[in-house]
Design a protein around this motif. Structure first.
Motif, PDB file in Angstrom:
ATOM      1  N   ASN A 138       1.293   9.066 -15.496  1.00  0.00           N
ATOM      2  CA  ASN A 138      -0.089   9.405 -15.153  1.00  0.00           C
ATOM      3  C   ASN A 138      -0.176  10.455 -14.061  1.00  0.00           C
ATOM      4  N   GLY A 139       0.929  10.591 -13.303  1.00  0.00           N
ATOM      5  CA  GLY A 139       0.921  11.536 -12.192  1.00  0.00           C
ATOM      6  C   GLY A 139       0.783  12.986 -12.609  1.00  0.00           C
ATOM      7  N   VAL A 140       1.102  13.300 -13.873  1.00  0.00           N
ATOM      8  CA  VAL A 140       0.983  14.682 -14.344  1.00  0.00           C
ATOM      9  C   VAL A 140      -0.013  14.805 -15.489  1.00  0.00           C
ATOM     10  N   PHE A 141      -0.611  13.686 -15.928  1.00  0.00           N
ATOM     11  CA  PHE A 141      -1.559  13.739 -17.041  1.00  0.00           C
ATOM     12  C   PHE A 141      -2.731  14.650 -16.669  1.00  0.00           C
ATOM     13  N   PRO A 142      -3.237  15.495 -17.597  1.00  0.00           N
ATOM     14  CA  PRO A 142      -3.043  15.506 -19.054  1.00  0.00           C
ATOM     15  C   PRO A 142      -1.811  16.268 -19.544  1.00  0.00           C
ATOM     16  N   VAL A 143      -0.998  16.776 -18.608  1.00  0.00           N
ATOM     17  CA  VAL A 143       0.246  17.446 -19.002  1.00  0.00           C
ATOM     18  C   VAL A 143       1.292  16.370 -19.294  1.00  0.00           C
ATOM     19  N   LYS A 144       2.219  16.662 -20.179  1.00  0.00           N
ATOM     20  CA  LYS A 144       3.305  15.736 -20.500  1.00  0.00           C
ATOM     21  C   LYS A 144       4.640  16.331 -20.046  1.00  0.00           C
ATOM     22  N   TYR A 145       5.605  15.467 -19.774  1.00  0.00           N
ATOM     23  CA  TYR A 145       6.903  15.932 -19.274  1.00  0.00           C
ATOM     24  C   TYR A 145       7.676  16.724 -20.322  1.00  0.00           C
ATOM     25  N   THR A 146       7.342  16.534 -21.586  1.00  0.00           N
ATOM     26  CA  THR A 146       8.006  17.339 -22.619  1.00  0.00           C
ATOM     27  C   THR A 146       7.696  18.825 -22.442  1.00  0.00           C
ATOM     28  N   SER A 147       6.546  19.131 -21.859  1.00  0.00           N
ATOM     29  CA  SER A 147       6.212  20.539 -21.625  1.00  0.00           C
ATOM     30  C   SER A 147       7.139  21.152 -20.579  1.00  0.00           C
ATOM     31  N   LEU A 148       7.646  20.320 -19.643  1.00  0.00           N
ATOM     32  CA  LEU A 148       8.588  20.826 -18.659  1.00  0.00           C
ATOM     33  C   LEU A 148       9.901  21.221 -19.323  1.00  0.00           C
ATOM     34  N   LEU A 149      10.359  20.384 -20.245  1.00  0.00           N
ATOM     35  CA  LEU A 149      11.594  20.719 -20.960  1.00  0.00           C
ATOM     36  C   LEU A 149      11.414  21.997 -21.762  1.00  0.00           C
ATOM     37  N   ALA A 150      10.284  22.134 -22.417  1.00  0.00           N
ATOM     38  CA  ALA A 150      10.017  23.355 -23.184  1.00  0.00           C
ATOM     39  C   ALA A 150       9.965  24.564 -22.261  1.00  0.00           C
ATOM     40  N   PHE A 151       9.366  24.379 -21.101  1.00  0.00           N
ATOM     41  CA  PHE A 151       9.270  25.478 -20.131  1.00  0.00           C
ATOM     42  C   PHE A 151      10.664  25.876 -19.632  1.00  0.00           C
ATOM     43  N   SER A 186      -8.686  21.397 -12.606  1.00  0.00           N
ATOM     44  CA  SER A 186      -9.662  22.005 -13.520  1.00  0.00           C
ATOM     45  C   SER A 186     -10.363  20.921 -14.342  1.00  0.00           C
ATOM     46  N   LEU A 187      -9.582  19.931 -14.821  1.00  0.00           N
ATOM     47  CA  LEU A 187     -10.189  18.828 -15.568  1.00  0.00           C
ATOM     48  C   LEU A 187     -11.149  18.044 -14.683  1.00  0.00           C
ATOM     49  N   LYS A 188     -10.775  17.851 -13.435  1.00  0.00           N
ATOM     50  CA  LYS A 188     -11.649  17.132 -12.518  1.00  0.00           C
ATOM     51  C   LYS A 188     -12.950  17.891 -12.303  1.00  0.00           C
ATOM     52  N   MET A 189     -12.859  19.200 -12.166  1.00  0.00           N
ATOM     53  CA  MET A 189     -14.069  20.006 -12.000  1.00  0.00           C
ATOM     54  C   MET A 189     -14.935  19.945 -13.258  1.00  0.00           C
ATOM     55  N   LEU A 190     -14.303  19.939 -14.419  1.00  0.00           N
ATOM     56  CA  LEU A 190     -15.068  19.844 -15.665  1.00  0.00           C
ATOM     57  C   LEU A 190     -15.803  18.508 -15.763  1.00  0.00           C
ATOM     58  N   LEU A 191     -15.140  17.427 -15.324  1.00  0.00           N
ATOM     59  CA  LEU A 191     -15.761  16.110 -15.395  1.00  0.00           C
ATOM     60  C   LEU A 191     -16.875  15.927 -14.364  1.00  0.00           C
ATOM     61  N   LEU A 235       9.004  23.976  -9.818  1.00  0.00           N
ATOM     62  CA  LEU A 235       7.919  24.189  -8.853  1.00  0.00           C
ATOM     63  C   LEU A 235       6.743  24.912  -9.487  1.00  0.00           C
ATOM     64  N   LEU A 236       7.048  25.893 -10.305  1.00  0.00           N
ATOM     65  CA  LEU A 236       5.987  26.634 -10.985  1.00  0.00           C
ATOM     66  C   LEU A 236       5.234  25.725 -11.954  1.00  0.00           C
ATOM     67  N   TRP A 237       5.967  24.847 -12.659  1.00  0.00           N
ATOM     68  CA  TRP A 237       5.344  23.906 -13.588  1.00  0.00           C
ATOM     69  C   TRP A 237       4.448  22.913 -12.851  1.00  0.00           C
ATOM     70  N   LEU A 238       4.920  22.434 -11.688  1.00  0.00           N
ATOM     71  CA  LEU A 238       4.111  21.506 -10.899  1.00  0.00           C
ATOM     72  C   LEU A 238       2.836  22.170 -10.402  1.00  0.00           C
ATOM     73  N   MET A 239       2.927  23.429 -10.046  1.00  0.00           N
ATOM     74  CA  MET A 239       1.724  24.158  -9.627  1.00  0.00           C
ATOM     75  C   MET A 239       0.744  24.252 -10.794  1.00  0.00           C
ATOM     76  N   ALA A 240       1.271  24.496 -11.999  1.00  0.00           N
ATOM     77  CA  ALA A 240       0.406  24.571 -13.174  1.00  0.00           C
ATOM     78  C   ALA A 240      -0.233  23.215 -13.454  1.00  0.00           C
ATOM     79  N   VAL A 241       0.525  22.121 -13.253  1.00  0.00           N
ATOM     80  CA  VAL A 241      -0.013  20.776 -13.444  1.00  0.00           C
ATOM     81  C   VAL A 241      -1.192  20.525 -12.511  1.00  0.00           C
ATOM     82  N   LEU A 242      -1.019  20.906 -11.248  1.00  0.00           N
ATOM     83  CA  LEU A 242      -2.100  20.711 -10.276  1.00  0.00           C
ATOM     84  C   LEU A 242      -3.337  21.501 -10.658  1.00  0.00           C
TER      85      LEU A 242
END
Length: 799
Positions: free
Chosen positions: A52-65, A121-126, A109-116
């Motif tokens: 949940n700490g990175v949702f809505p992103v999934k850790y599989t995206s880190l491997l792909a990155f 952004s999702l929080k602002m949308l909600l 680090l770059l991926w974590l920045m993108a997660v944040l």
């Protein structure tokens, strides 16, 4: 209730022959598997926090990155746009760190920045709720773009708490807006003189301390997760010193037309198994979070209340109560004919099958032992005044066997095997009302009212729930009941003889019990029972099934079913009492993190104008219909304002609390919160889980639930004042005679829109009030609904 043979896994004694060591292998196995379950649960929660700490992103995206970055780095192309070159000398001074490893770290680090960025952004949308106020079927360009973005960023396959960090904080409404809307809401209830006086007080409030109080609330809204919920739970629920039975606890019914078996132990075994299966799913957070039903994208509701479904018990205190939360053991406490038993639901770490639970329950039913001294009426302590219960708990249950037995109840799930039958024929009176009373208060000593909920199974197989209110609101219990009934119906079932399916594979541990209640404690128990019985005897409950029409017909009028019913309630109240009263309708605020409820003030100028027209012989149908449309539209807007954090009452309540902390008196706030709610209403949600198709299974209709007669807020304000500023005076209050603070002339109305052609009404009042009569008010509601139907149908014909 202490389980004697499992109380000690290891014991020894010194004899003439030497040291005598005794080891209970069964107890050691129970301890071992209990620990395994506990650690498994902790690991699951930890792992879910990681996900949940990175949702809505999934850790599989880190491997792909990683793969993309490394592949492109071999082709001498830097996808990070120089980020790695900047980070490498700052992070790695050692020459042993390879450049590829450096790429991995910088990419992370770059991926974590993108997660944040995505999560924020999702929080602002909600935070955007403009979609709610747009006409149905006419979506603006702005809302269309918002819906597209929320669908893209909303993620897939969320767990129960996946959206929690993305939910917005509940905003503090503008001060002037709240005051203006409050004055508008009380205008139909006050004459010109009283209204002018209230307006003058509000102007004085705005010109003096209002801004200061507002600044503190804004500061709290920045710091706290929710600026309302903790104070609401502490002062409205836990601070109360009166009985929580009837006054606070509420109830929920079984299905109306479907009782799968009349064998009590079989029904109880399946229900208990379904409850623990749901708890396992809940612990793993495998439940999909509830979202609003709309076409606008992902709009999740806060799930924080689910965390306390099974592991909460209200604990009394002399000054104020607490809501204790902790790990729930794999046991359940069973009450039958005045006796409390402790039972286990697991063996060797595996949940017992219904056939194995049935064995334990049958052993209780067949047990002919008499209750211990004081055991039969023990639970009356939780039904009476809170101060005597708190003192008795500290005096008679502080150590020894009683402490262990009490702990066994408060840490376990509670099942009541009721010795009465509840027979309902075609959902008609008087069976429904008797059924409701049995769930609301029972015999006053056969429910443990402090528990998060009591599961009650009656002698003929019907079941229901009595729920404590401080830890969560009715939609949570409604969701739980739907899940349990759906699981029982789809996955468990019964044999031709009405017994549970399957054969027992293991022999479960049989239940045990033990109490040592002193004569002094028994006197306190009987005193609490007398208070509770007087309260229960005063309850006038009328539960009725309105079968003339349901939401299907109302929707053909192009009206909100809820607003339609609220209009009928105003007509009924005017005919019942001859005047209007301050009306409370509960609305949820779970669009915000840790949101609970807000008040919709249903008695608006528009509602009153329409209700008067229905009693005015000179009003034409066209005039009445036009007034109805205005009343419905205004009610819908008020409901949406409450849902989006722009309500009136929680804001004023928190301003009052802050004023007490700052020791600043406000005549305006004191008068506002002392006005009595004489009509308290609430709609029970239906089909939240959506696991049964009602079109295919029309008998799968819930009876809904209800609550006791409405109470005044004066009692609550006294508790706030005492707890914050005058704690030393709390022992001087005559709690027994505080009925002077209670509004005895009010109605409580709960309703559930079951399906296309059925609405259940639960109407409560007090026999002691000469102004109220639940039978009369229920009849007025029915007639008002029929009159409105005739009006709307006549206008359809003209059109």
């Amino acid at each position: 209730m202490a389980e004697a043979h499992a109380a000690a896994a290891f014991s020894f004694s010194v004899t003439q022959e030497g040291l005598d060591v005794q080891i209970s292998h069964e107890a050691l196995r129970a301890v071992y598997f209990s620990g395994v379950r506990s650690w498994r649960k902790r690991f699951t929660r930890f792992w879910n926090r990681v996900l949940n700490g990175v949702f809505p992103v999934k850790y599989t995206s880190l491997l792909a990155f990683y793969g993309i970055v490394l592949l492109l780095s071999f082709l001498n192309y830097d996808i990070t746009c120089g980020f790695n070159d900047k980070v490498h000398p700052w992070l790695f001074s050692s020459t042993f760190i390879t450049w590829n490893l450096s790429h991995l770290v910088s990419s992370t680090l770059l991926w974590l920045m993108a997660v944040l960025v995505i999560r924020y952004s999702l929080k602002m949308l909600l935070c955007y709720q403009g979609w709610m106020f747009e006409p149905r079927g006419r979506m603006s360009i702005k809302t269309k773009l918002w819906a597209l973005c929320t669908k893209i960023l909303g993620g897939t396959n969320p767990k129960l708490y996946s959206y929690q960090a993305s939910l917005p904080r509940m905003p503090v409404p503008p001060l002037k807006s709240t005051i203006e809307r409050y004055l508008t809401s009380v205008r139909p209830l006050l004459d010109d003189k009283d209204y002018d006086a209230m307006k003058s007080l509000s102007e004085e409030f705005l010109s003096t301390i209002a801004s200061k109080l507002q600044r503190y609330l804004v500061l709290k809204s920045w710091w706290a997760t929710n600026y309302v919920s903790d104070w609401w739970e502490q002062y409205v629920y836990l601070a109360g010193r009166g009985p929580i039975m009837v006054n606070s606890n509420y109830y929920g019914m079984d299905l109306l037309y479907h009782v799968p078996t009349n064998i009590q132990t079989s029904r109880a075994a399946n229900v208990v198994h379904a409850l623990f299966a749901f708890r396992s799913t809940l612990d793993k957070e495998m439940i999909k979070p509830v979202s609003l039903a709309n076409n606008y994208g992902v709009v999740p509701l806060c799930s924080s209340q689910y965390e306390r479904v099974f592991n909460t018990c209200r604990t009394p205190g002399v000054e104020s109560g607490t809501s204790a939360t902790g790990w729930t053991v794999g046991t359940f406490a069973v009450y039958h004919q005045g006796r409390w038993f402790k039972m286990t639901c697991y063996k060797n770490g595996i949940l017992l099958e219904p056939s194995e639970l049935e064995i334990q329950l049958e052993s209780i039913i067949n047990n002919t032992s008499e209750p211990s001294e004081g055991e039969k009426h023990l639970a009356a302590l939780t039904a009476g005044e809170r101060v005597p219960w708190a003192k008795a708990r500290n005096t008679y249950f502080a150590d020894g066997i009683n402490k262990k037995s009490l702990h066994a109840i408060e840490k376990a799930f509670v099942l009541i095997l009721d010795d009465q039958e509840q027979i309902i024929e075609d959902a008609e009176q008087p069976g429904l009302s008797s059924y409701g009373r049995a769930l609301l208060h029972g015999k006053c000593h056969n429910r443990w009212f402090d528990k998060s909920f009591n599961c009650v199974v009656f002698k003929n197989g019907r079941f229901g729930i009595n729920a404590e209110h401080s830890w969560a609101d009715a939609p949570i219990m409604s969701y739980l009941a739907e899940q349990v009934l759906g699981y029982e119906y789809q996955s468990l079932g019964y044999g031709p003889d009405g017994k549970v399916k399957g054969r027992p594979m293991v022999q479960p541990i049989l239940p045990h019990r033990q109490w040592q209640i002193s004569p002094e404690c028994q006197e306190v128990i009987e005193s609490s029972l007398l208070v509770a019985q007087n309260l229960a005897d005063d309850v006038h409950l009328r539960v009725s099934a309105f079968k003339h029409f349901g939401k299907g017909l109302v929707k053909t009028f192009k009206m909100s079913p809820d607003a339609f019913i609220q209009a009928a309630l105003q007509i009924a109240h005017l005919r019942d009492k001859g005047h209007f009263s301050l009306t409370y309708e509960a609305s949820m605020t779970r669009l915000f993190r840790e949101g609970r409820t807000e008040t919709v003030r249903s008695c608006t100028n528009e509602m009153c104008a329409f209700a008067r027209s229905m009693n005015d012989e000179n009003a034409t149908k066209e005039e009445r219909y036009a007034l109805l449309k205005k009343a419905v539209d205004r009610h819908i807007d008020a409901y949406k304002e409450a849902m989006t954090g722009q309500g009136i009452d929680r804001h004023l309540f928190c301003l009052y609390v802050v004023s007490k902390y700052l020791k600043l008196e406000s005549p305006f706030l004191a008068k506002v919160l002392r006005l009595p709610w004489r009509l308290s209403t609430s709609q029970t949600p239906h089909q939240q889980a959506m696991n049964i198709d009602l079109n295919k299974h029309p008998n799968f209709l819930s009876g809904g639930g209800g609550f006791g007669p409405v109470q005044n807020q004066i009692e609550m304000l006294c508790f706030i004042d005492i707890l914050i500023n005058h704690l030393d005076l709390i022992h001087e209050i005559d709690w027994v005679n505080k009925k002077l603070l209670v509004a005895d002339d009010g109605y409580g109305v709960s309703y559930i829109i079951c399906h296309e052609d059925l609405i259940m009404f639960h109407v409560s009042s007090k026999h002691s009030s000469p102004e109220t009569d639940s039978e009369r008010f229920a009849a007025n509601i029915e007639q008002a609904m029929l009159d409105m139907r005739d009006l709307c149908e006549s206008m359809k014909v003209k059109k």
